[in-house]
Scaffold this active site. Structure first.
Site, PDB file in Angstrom:
ATOM      1  N   SER A   1       0.858  -1.181   0.000  1.00 39.41           N
ATOM      2  CA  SER A   1       0.000   0.000   0.000  1.00 39.41           C
ATOM      3  C   SER A   1       0.892   1.228   0.000  1.00 39.41           C
ATOM      4  O   SER A   1       2.121   1.132   0.058  1.00 39.41           O
ATOM      5  CB  SER A   1      -0.891   0.015   1.234  1.00 39.41           C
ATOM      6  OG  SER A   1      -0.111   0.371   2.367  1.00 39.41           O
ATOM      7  N   LYS A   2       0.253   2.372  -0.034  1.00 37.37           N
ATOM      8  CA  LYS A   2       1.021   3.625  -0.102  1.00 37.37           C
ATOM      9  C   LYS A   2       1.933   3.799   1.111  1.00 37.37           C
ATOM     10  O   LYS A   2       2.901   4.539   1.060  1.00 37.37           O
ATOM     11  CB  LYS A   2       0.069   4.808  -0.249  1.00 37.37           C
ATOM     12  CG  LYS A   2      -0.674   4.728  -1.565  1.00 37.37           C
ATOM     13  CD  LYS A   2      -1.058   6.077  -2.131  1.00 37.37           C
ATOM     14  CE  LYS A   2      -1.577   5.950  -3.554  1.00 37.37           C
ATOM     15  NZ  LYS A   2      -3.003   6.235  -3.666  1.00 37.37           N
ATOM     16  N   ARG A   3       1.593   3.116   2.193  1.00 36.95           N
ATOM     17  CA  ARG A   3       2.448   3.197   3.381  1.00 36.95           C
ATOM     18  C   ARG A   3       3.868   2.708   3.072  1.00 36.95           C
ATOM     19  O   ARG A   3       4.833   3.109   3.713  1.00 36.95           O
ATOM     20  CB  ARG A   3       1.884   2.341   4.514  1.00 36.95           C
ATOM     21  CG  ARG A   3       0.796   2.993   5.335  1.00 36.95           C
ATOM     22  CD  ARG A   3       0.366   2.086   6.473  1.00 36.95           C
ATOM     23  NE  ARG A   3      -0.077   0.783   5.972  1.00 36.95           N
ATOM     24  CZ  ARG A   3       0.560  -0.353   6.179  1.00 36.95           C
ATOM     25  NH1 ARG A   3       1.659  -0.377   6.891  1.00 36.95           N
ATOM     26  NH2 ARG A   3       0.101  -1.479   5.675  1.00 36.95           N
TER      27      ARG A   3
ATOM     28  N   GLY B   1       5.384   3.145   0.285  1.00 32.18           N
ATOM     29  CA  GLY B   1       6.021   3.963  -0.753  1.00 32.18           C
ATOM     30  C   GLY B   1       5.086   4.015  -1.944  1.00 32.18           C
ATOM     31  O   GLY B   1       3.877   3.849  -1.794  1.00 32.18           O
TER      32      GLY B   1
END
Ligand code: GLU
Length: 479
Positions: free
Chosen positions: A249-251, A253
């Site tokens: 996920s965007k967590r 990167g």
């Protein structure tokens, strides 16, 4: 029969790296077996779809070098390849099902459905649709004028079994599939209907896609059978996870392919990295040329274990690919980045100057985007001094003397070559009993503005005598 495979991205976001991998696997499978790779657009969700996303997806595929034989933009025998242009076809299929008793009209309102769902949950029963409108006689249903959705009549009792090419046998009892909606009350198709109709109409032989769609597959198989379509083989790829083992996920990167392109990842490295997220050509190879992938790719050898997407590994691999480029190729790929950074084109002499230092950077870079920053000092009239570098290097004792001495020596140097520059500056170190760090770092900061730049002597040669002396003199005055 030659395989026909597809990817069916929805243009509701930028091309995700996971979809990039799915596309690559489909493409490799098609190329390995002389089949057809199709790109269609699942754009029925008009509110969330945009042209920008649609263009980004195609651009990403082109960047990866995944050319498609049929589909959006290129056309083909089953045009159009956009779901939003095929709505009549989906309605036609749904109406056919109604006529044959394979689907029925459901008059339950959203409020009623919600109430029953809640009650079922409270009583510990499955919350899916209870099938109540299935009992309404067809003529009676057809005569009604209140709004209805169309539901697929899942054969009961029954079970759907298929041999997933990655996961092995999958068996689903129809007791676990409710009579799902295929057309909404506004006449729009659901994903389940549109996707299945497209796969049948486009004569798809293998559906290779992410595991998130596994639970939809029995529905697609049922619709395909109801249409009288030939059986389709399925392969569900494990999802991508971050290095911490959590779903990517965007967590972690960037999840958009474009971010890696913009960051200076080479498409060859990206393809190589994506290919190995769940597949390997056999031995413990990490650098795998595309032709080898094409010759050896095997869906049956794809792992069902979660694949870890690790941007640091990707950057390492990119470094290997950068070093393996021909010097001219490296120059060709970096020149536009350098020009963009400077906001102007380089002239012939400047390109030669860039060519002089490029191999030194190529040796070390992991990302193409590192280059402009490192060579900027070669092409600007005045270098901005990086404050941290200045404070660290130029404020120590004896720096003024080093600069003055270098200036003297370089002014009278008979020829301006890397070897001659190195010789005279090393002689200076010896004479003054200075370490390379003490004696050369001030020169580096003076000419490049930063303590991080390509190797010094080569840099000075590339920069040229006039500029080098001017910068040293400027710094001497400033100290
Ligand atoms: N449009 C679907 C998605 O973007 C994929 C459909 C499919 O591969 O069947 O998730």
């Amino acid at each position: 029969m030659k395989p026909r495979v597809r990817i069916a991205p929805s243009p509701t976001g930028f091309l995700h790296v996971g979809v990039g991998r799915t596309a690559l696997y489909n493409w490799l499978f098609a190329r390995r077996h002389g089949g057809t790779f199709i790109v269609r657009s699942d754009d029925t969700d008009l509110e969330r779809s945009s042209d920008e996303y649609a263009e980004d997806i195609l651009e990403g595929l082109r960047w990866l070098g995944l050319d498609w034989d049929e589909g959006v933009e290129v056309g083909g025998p089953h045009e159009p390849y956009r779901q939003s242009l095929r709505l009549d076809r989906y309605r036609e299929v749904a109406e056919g099902f109604l006529g044959e008793g394979k689907a029925y009209r459901c008059f339950c309102t959203p409020a009623e459905l919600e109430k029953r769902r809640e009650a079922a949950m409270a009583e510990g029963r499955p919350p899916g649709y209870d099938g109540r409108c299935r009992a309404i006689p067809a003529e009676e249903a057809a005569a009604r004028t209140d709004p209805f959705s169309t539901r697929f009549a899942v054969p009961r009792p029954g079970e759907t079994v298929f041999a997933d090419l990655v996961r092995g046998e999958v068996r689903i009892d129809h007791g676990n599939i409710d009579d799902f909606v295929i057309l909404r009350s506004d006449g729009s198709p659901t994903y389940q209907l549109a996707s299945s109709v497209d796969d049948v109409d486009f004569e798809i032989t293998h559906v290779v896609r992410g595991e998130d769609l596994l639970s939809s597959t029995p529905k697609h198989i049922l619709i395909g059978e109801a249409m009288g379509g030939p059986p389709i083989a399925y392969a569900h790829l494990s999802l991508l996870f971050g290095p911490d083992g959590k779903k990517l996920s965007k967590r972690h990167g960037d999840t958009a392919l474009r971010a890696y392109r913009e960051r200076g990842i080479l498409p060859e490295a990206m393809v190589n990295y994506l290919a190995l997220l769940g597949w390997s050509p056999g031995e413990d190879e990490t650098i795998v040329p595309r032709q080898v992938m094409q010759d050896r790719f095997d869906l049956g050898a794809v792992s069902r274990n979660p694949a870890i997407f690790d941007a640091a590994k990707l950057e390492w691999m990119n470094g290997v690919y950068i070093r393996n480029l021909e010097a001219a190729d490296f120059l060709e790929r970096t020149l536009p980045l350098v020009e963009e950074d400077l906001g102007r084109e380089l002239d012939g002499a400047e390109v030669a100057r860039l060519a002089g230092v490029a191999p030194l950077i190529q040796e070390r870079a992991r990302l193409l985007t590192e280059v402009p920053e490192q060579v900027r000092f070669l092409f600007v009239d005045e270098v901005p001094y990086d404050e941290a570098s200045w404070n660290k290097v130029m404020k120590t004792e004896g720096v003024g003397e080093v600069i003055a001495s270098a200036l003297d020596r370089l002014t009278v140097l008979p020829e301006w070559t890397t070897a001659a520059i190195e010789e005279t500056l090393r002689a200076m170190l010896e004479e003054k009993e200075l370490s390379a760090r003490k004696g050369l770092q001030p020169i580096r900061v003076a000419v490049s503005g930063s303590s991080v730049s390509p190797p010094l002597f080569e840099s000075l040669e590339s920069l040229g005598r006039t500029r080098t002396l001017a910068r040293l003199a400027g710094v001497a005055a400033r100290l």
